[in-house]
Design a protein around this motif. Structure first.
Motif, PDB file in Angstrom:
ATOM      1  N   PHE A 134       0.844  -1.192   0.000  1.00  0.00           N
ATOM      2  CA  PHE A 134       0.000   0.000   0.000  1.00  0.00           C
ATOM      3  C   PHE A 134       0.885   1.249   0.000  1.00  0.00           C
ATOM      4  O   PHE A 134       1.385   1.665   1.036  1.00  0.00           O
ATOM      5  N   SER A 135       1.057   1.853  -1.193  1.00  0.00           N
ATOM      6  CA  SER A 135       1.960   3.007  -1.335  1.00  0.00           C
ATOM      7  C   SER A 135       1.168   4.280  -1.589  1.00  0.00           C
ATOM      8  O   SER A 135       0.235   4.300  -2.403  1.00  0.00           O
ATOM      9  N   LEU A 136       1.553   5.352  -0.909  1.00  0.00           N
ATOM     10  CA  LEU A 136       0.955   6.674  -1.125  1.00  0.00           C
ATOM     11  C   LEU A 136       2.030   7.694  -1.512  1.00  0.00           C
ATOM     12  O   LEU A 136       1.875   8.889  -1.244  1.00  0.00           O
ATOM     13  N   VAL A 173      14.601   4.488  -0.617  1.00  0.00           N
ATOM     14  CA  VAL A 173      13.475   4.599   0.323  1.00  0.00           C
ATOM     15  C   VAL A 173      12.830   3.234   0.551  1.00  0.00           C
ATOM     16  O   VAL A 173      12.436   2.894   1.668  1.00  0.00           O
ATOM     17  N   GLY A 174      12.738   2.451  -0.533  1.00  0.00           N
ATOM     18  CA  GLY A 174      12.034   1.181  -0.435  1.00  0.00           C
ATOM     19  C   GLY A 174      12.754   0.140   0.392  1.00  0.00           C
ATOM     20  O   GLY A 174      12.121  -0.681   1.065  1.00  0.00           O
ATOM     21  N   LEU A 175      14.081   0.177   0.370  1.00  0.00           N
ATOM     22  CA  LEU A 175      14.847  -0.836   1.091  1.00  0.00           C
ATOM     23  C   LEU A 175      14.510  -0.879   2.580  1.00  0.00           C
ATOM     24  O   LEU A 175      14.265  -1.966   3.126  1.00  0.00           O
ATOM     25  N   PRO A 176      14.447   0.276   3.286  1.00  0.00           N
ATOM     26  CA  PRO A 176      14.058   0.206   4.710  1.00  0.00           C
ATOM     27  C   PRO A 176      12.553   0.163   4.933  1.00  0.00           C
ATOM     28  O   PRO A 176      12.070  -0.538   5.828  1.00  0.00           O
ATOM     29  N   ILE A 226       1.894   5.110   5.500  1.00  0.00           N
ATOM     30  CA  ILE A 226       2.348   6.320   6.207  1.00  0.00           C
ATOM     31  C   ILE A 226       3.798   6.631   5.858  1.00  0.00           C
ATOM     32  O   ILE A 226       4.169   7.788   5.636  1.00  0.00           O
ATOM     33  N   ALA A 227       4.638   5.605   5.779  1.00  0.00           N
ATOM     34  CA  ALA A 227       6.057   5.808   5.460  1.00  0.00           C
ATOM     35  C   ALA A 227       6.231   6.363   4.047  1.00  0.00           C
ATOM     36  O   ALA A 227       7.010   7.303   3.823  1.00  0.00           O
ATOM     37  N   THR A 228       5.503   5.817   3.071  1.00  0.00           N
ATOM     38  CA  THR A 228       5.625   6.304   1.691  1.00  0.00           C
ATOM     39  C   THR A 228       5.022   7.696   1.543  1.00  0.00           C
ATOM     40  O   THR A 228       5.535   8.520   0.766  1.00  0.00           O
TER      41      THR A 228
END
Length: 323
Positions: free
Chosen positions: A63-65, A109-112, A123-125
């Motif tokens: 789930f990416s925003l 960004v995606g790695l962590p 929320i992180a994305t």
């Protein structure tokens, strides 16, 4: 078997070429005027964004925003290059460089963050996209801050839109049909079971994220070079939500659905231009009605193939015989 596959490929190739030729002819005789060309450009950019986000959200289950953030990287990279040297080679270089930078940021960004799941990942994305937007606002000497960049030379036309849109769809379609794509789908279905079967879930989630970011960078470059003007607020939270709406409306796990939803929402938005006061209310109501009566999206997880048209042809022929 090879003959059948060859015939299917030929029919698809003919359909793709006919689509390009017909639209180009309509543009040449001015049936598709500047206003309709802007709508056509929006449709193509939305298709690239929706299909690439569907790879992350619909096929890999993440789930990416943050898709608008990757789009902004492509837009600013291409815009800065062609403002400095407005030539076609520089436009192509800016598009490629913007897509690669977006992919690099997606990897870093995606790695962590992709070790997270569900709402935590969203929320992180979202935070990542906001960080990118704030950086562009504060890089005043380079990006002109919140005022944005204007007077960007236009190099995007129907030919480039067609090439990049078809190329993106083919890239993601072929990726999904490979062993890597099947691994991503396995992660969506059951991540724990996929890990048990020896699939490196973190690697494949990052891979899908990087490919999605790369395509979003291309969409951003096309947007910057066609619409002359960009600013950080164009790539905020609401833009990410718009892209997500297209994916959900078309159907999670359906490339055809994403394409159909991108076209449908662009057309609806264009038709509601005359009702500027209630445009967003009507737009939201249409989406609510569709989600109530078709919660799985327009196509669910199914794809449209040429066999659909063959069935329709046989159906119409049968009805004529009855008459």
């Amino acid at each position: 078997m090879k003959g059948i596959l060859s015939a299917q490929f030929t029919r698809r190739l003919i359909l793709v070429v006919l689509t390009y030729v017909i639209v180009q002819l309509l543009i040449s005789v001015n049936i598709i005027n500047d206003y309709l060309q802007a709508t056509l450009t929006t449709i193509c950019i939305n298709i690239i964004l929706a299909v690439s986000l569907n790879l992350i959200t619909g096929f890999t289950g993440q789930f990416s925003l943050g898709h608008a953030g990757f789009m902004s990287i492509g837009a600013y990279t291409c815009a800065l290059l062609i403002l400095n040297d407005p030539t076609m080679p520089n436009f192509l270089l800016g598009t490629l460089l913007g897509a690669l930078l977006a992919a690099l940021v997606g990897f870093l960004v995606g790695l962590p963050t992709l070790r997270l799941r569900g709402d935590y990942l969203a929320i992180a994305t979202l935070g990542m996209a906001e960080i990118i937007r704030i950086m562009f606002i504060n890089m005043d000497k380079i990006t002109n801050g919140p005022r944005g960049l204007s007077g960007i030379p236009r190099f995007v036309n129907w030919t480039w839109l067609f090439i990049f849109t078809v190329g993106t769809v083919l890239l993601i379609r072929n990726f999904l049909r490979s062993s890597h794509g099947r691994a991503c789908i396995a992660i969506r279905e059951d991540e724990i079971a996929a890990e048990t079967m020896g699939i490196n879930t973190t690697w494949y989630k990052v891979l899908a994220f990087v490919i999605g970011a790369f395509c979003a960078g291309i969409a951003g470059a096309l947007y910057a070079s066609y619409f002359y003007f960009i600013k950080p607020d164009l790539f905020g939270f609401l833009k990410s939500v718009d892209i997500l709406v297209m994916v959900v409306l078309g159907g999670l796990g359906s490339i055809s659905g994403s394409i159909l939803a991108a076209i449908l929402l662009a057309v609806i938005s264009t038709l509601l231009q005359s009702f500027s006061e209630i445009r967003m209310i009507l737009y939201a109501l249409i989406l609510i009605v569709i989600m109530i009566f078709r919660p799985q999206g327009l196509l669910g997880s199914k794809e449209i193939s040429l066999s659909v048209f063959n069935r329709l042809g046989r159906l119409f022929a049968f009805e004529k015989e009855e008459k």
